[in-house]
Design a protein around this motif. Structure first.
Motif, PDB file in Angstrom:
ATOM      1  N   GLU A 284       0.830  -1.212   0.000  1.00 35.69           N
ATOM      2  CA  GLU A 284       0.000   0.000   0.000  1.00 35.69           C
ATOM      3  C   GLU A 284       0.864   1.262   0.000  1.00 35.69           C
ATOM      4  O   GLU A 284       0.545   2.258  -0.656  1.00 35.69           O
ATOM      5  CB  GLU A 284      -0.933  -0.037   1.226  1.00 35.69           C
ATOM      6  CG  GLU A 284      -2.029   1.013   1.217  1.00 35.69           C
ATOM      7  CD  GLU A 284      -2.889   0.979  -0.063  1.00 35.69           C
ATOM      8  OE1 GLU A 284      -3.340   2.080  -0.442  1.00 35.69           O
ATOM      9  OE2 GLU A 284      -3.096  -0.090  -0.675  1.00 35.69           O
ATOM     10  N   GLU A 285       1.975   1.205   0.699  1.00 36.98           N
ATOM     11  CA  GLU A 285       2.840   2.398   0.771  1.00 36.98           C
ATOM     12  C   GLU A 285       3.533   2.667  -0.555  1.00 36.98           C
ATOM     13  O   GLU A 285       3.669   3.808  -0.987  1.00 36.98           O
ATOM     14  CB  GLU A 285       3.846   2.247   1.915  1.00 36.98           C
ATOM     15  CG  GLU A 285       3.140   2.301   3.272  1.00 36.98           C
ATOM     16  CD  GLU A 285       4.099   2.094   4.437  1.00 36.98           C
ATOM     17  OE1 GLU A 285       5.246   2.547   4.362  1.00 36.98           O
ATOM     18  OE2 GLU A 285       3.678   1.462   5.420  1.00 36.98           O
ATOM     19  N   VAL A 286       3.957   1.582  -1.214  1.00 31.42           N
ATOM     20  CA  VAL A 286       4.589   1.772  -2.536  1.00 31.42           C
ATOM     21  C   VAL A 286       3.527   2.266  -3.529  1.00 31.42           C
ATOM     22  O   VAL A 286       3.785   3.122  -4.377  1.00 31.42           O
ATOM     23  CB  VAL A 286       5.269   0.472  -3.029  1.00 31.42           C
ATOM     24  CG1 VAL A 286       5.787   0.630  -4.450  1.00 31.42           C
ATOM     25  CG2 VAL A 286       6.416   0.098  -2.098  1.00 31.42           C
ATOM     26  N   LYS A 287       2.314   1.749  -3.374  1.00 34.74           N
ATOM     27  CA  LYS A 287       1.222   2.187  -4.256  1.00 34.74           C
ATOM     28  C   LYS A 287       0.995   3.700  -4.115  1.00 34.74           C
ATOM     29  O   LYS A 287       0.905   4.425  -5.105  1.00 34.74           O
ATOM     30  CB  LYS A 287      -0.052   1.415  -3.887  1.00 34.74           C
ATOM     31  CG  LYS A 287      -1.278   1.829  -4.675  1.00 34.74           C
ATOM     32  CD  LYS A 287      -2.474   0.982  -4.255  1.00 34.74           C
ATOM     33  CE  LYS A 287      -3.751   1.552  -4.833  1.00 34.74           C
ATOM     34  NZ  LYS A 287      -4.937   0.834  -4.365  1.00 34.74           N
ATOM     35  N   GLN A 288       0.928   4.176  -2.881  1.00 40.28           N
ATOM     36  CA  GLN A 288       0.713   5.617  -2.663  1.00 40.28           C
ATOM     37  C   GLN A 288       1.884   6.423  -3.212  1.00 40.28           C
ATOM     38  O   GLN A 288       1.711   7.510  -3.754  1.00 40.28           O
ATOM     39  CB  GLN A 288       0.514   5.921  -1.164  1.00 40.28           C
ATOM     40  CG  GLN A 288      -0.815   5.444  -0.611  1.00 40.28           C
ATOM     41  CD  GLN A 288      -2.005   5.814  -1.491  1.00 40.28           C
ATOM     42  OE1 GLN A 288      -2.089   6.910  -2.026  1.00 40.28           O
ATOM     43  NE2 GLN A 288      -2.935   4.878  -1.677  1.00 40.28           N
ATOM     44  N   TRP A 289       3.082   5.884  -3.075  1.00 40.30           N
ATOM     45  CA  TRP A 289       4.269   6.562  -3.618  1.00 40.30           C
ATOM     46  C   TRP A 289       4.133   6.706  -5.133  1.00 40.30           C
ATOM     47  O   TRP A 289       4.323   7.784  -5.698  1.00 40.30           O
ATOM     48  CB  TRP A 289       5.528   5.748  -3.236  1.00 40.30           C
ATOM     49  CG  TRP A 289       6.812   6.246  -3.813  1.00 40.30           C
ATOM     50  CD1 TRP A 289       7.123   7.535  -4.159  1.00 40.30           C
ATOM     51  CD2 TRP A 289       7.973   5.453  -4.114  1.00 40.30           C
ATOM     52  NE1 TRP A 289       8.405   7.589  -4.651  1.00 40.30           N
ATOM     53  CE2 TRP A 289       8.952   6.327  -4.638  1.00 40.30           C
ATOM     54  CE3 TRP A 289       8.286   4.107  -3.985  1.00 40.30           C
ATOM     55  CZ2 TRP A 289      10.217   5.886  -5.039  1.00 40.30           C
ATOM     56  CZ3 TRP A 289       9.550   3.674  -4.378  1.00 40.30           C
ATOM     57  CH2 TRP A 289      10.502   4.563  -4.896  1.00 40.30           C
TER      58      TRP A 289
END
Ligand code: SF4
Ligand code: SF4
Ligand code: SF4
Length: 331
Positions: A284-289
């Motif tokens: 999820e964090e890489v997605k938001q990045w």
């Protein structure tokens, strides 16, 4: 009500832009101006408006994304009014940063300038030497601003595929693309009050209006060109690129302890995506990045494996945006 106007340059567009920045400094009572456009390895602060003659937003070199450093500068000099000169991709990164953390933007004046493209670091030096100086190289870009800049296939891939090189979203935006810069440049303010403070003049002449129409036409052509280049690069690399977010996570996993792209990104240098004990980053964090990626290409420039990260990230960003409900789409 219009908040943009054309300014006479009398053959010296750079001098007029420096004067405009000086006027903004005085009228908005700035204490310092953060710039990164002089070929230094990091952005620096100019504390004396008399030094503004050194600022050249058209030097075709970008070593760092200025937005990455602004939060720290604001923390280091509390209660000071800070101006910041940004390229469009730096402005986009700053907008994303302000969504993540509460920056004291009430004491920041953002000045965003049309970008005429930048060369890879290794090319810049010898091109500047061949031209005789970095100023001459910058002037070459400005000289062709009316036609949309030089169609440099040697520019960084981020610049060849730029989402938009148009100065927009700042408190003050300065336009040169599509304009006869030896005669006129465009100033566009955030709102009427800012425009008035900077001495806005109403665009009344038909000649000025036709220059703006011509600029819009050139911008549309430029964006068309960068869309085609983006597609061409993606097609050429299709068989070797990670095709989706999961494939990208596996790529990062294989990168081991290298985090150069993270370190050089304005959006995750200070806040890496979390990683589990197997070395996999949090999806999820890489997605938001990826969704917030500003397309500046500082990651690609730093990658020791020379991976085409701009092309990879752009493709994945688009996929992710397309998968979001139309009502909440991000542009
Ligand atoms: S990505 Fe766009 S805005 Fe950024 S340096 Fe390249 S052309 Fe300029
Ligand atoms: S991921 Fe790369 S292109 Fe995107 S904002 Fe970060 S450094 Fe720039
Ligand atoms: S900079 Fe390149 S090698 Fe390093 S983590 Fe990023 S993609 Fe992997």
């Amino acid at each position: 009500m219009n908040t943009n106007w054309l300014v006479e340059t009398h053959g010296d567009p750079l001098g007029v832009i420096q004067t405009l920045i000086k006027a903004a400094w005085e009228r908005f009572e700035l204490d310092t101006l953060m710039v990164s456009m002089n070929g230094r390895t990091k952005p620096h602060l100019i504390n004396d408006p008399e030094q503004l003659y050194k600022v050249n937003p058209f030097k075709p070199l970008m070593t760092k994304n200025t937005a990455k450093y602004l939060p720290q500068v604001l923390g280091d000099i509390p209660n000071r009014r800070v101006g910041v000169l940004l390229r469009p991709c730096e402005m986009r990164a700053l907008v994303e940063l302000t969504k993540r953390e509460a920056l004291p933007m009430d004491r920041v004046l953002t000045i965003c300038v049309d970008c005429l493209g930048t060369y890879p670091r290794e090319d810049y030096q010898w091109r500047a030497e061949r031209k005789g100086s970095s100023e001459r190289l910058a002037w070459e870009s400005l000289h062709f601003a009316r036609q949309g800049g030089i169609a440099a296939y040697r520019f960084r891939s981020a610049c060849q595929t730029c989402r938009t090189p148009i100065g927009q979203g700042g408190d003050v935006n300065i336009g040169v693309i599509g304009l006869p810069v030896r005669q006129k440049i465009l100033v566009d303010a955030r709102d009427y009050e800012t425009a008035k403070t900077l001495g806005r003049e109403e665009i009344t002449s038909e000649e000025d209006q036709s220059l703006i129409d011509q600029r819009d036409y050139i911008i549309a052509k430029l964006l068309q060109r960068s869309t085609h280049t983006r597609q061409r690069l993606a097609d050429n690399l299709e068989s070797i690129l990670p095709r989706d977010l999961d494939a990208l996570l596996h790529l990062f996993e294989r990168c081991g302890e290298c985090r150069e792209c993270f370190d050089n990104c304005p959006l995750c240098a200070a806040d890496y995506p979390a990683r589990d004990e197997l070395g996999m980053y949090a999806r999820e964090e890489v997605k938001q990045w990826m969704i917030s990626c500003a397309g500046c290409g500082m990651c690609e420039q730093a990658c020791p494996n020379h991976l085409p990260l701009v092309t990879i990230f752009t493709q994945i960003r688009q996929q992710l945006i397309d998968s979001i409900e139309p009502a909440s789409q991000i542009h």
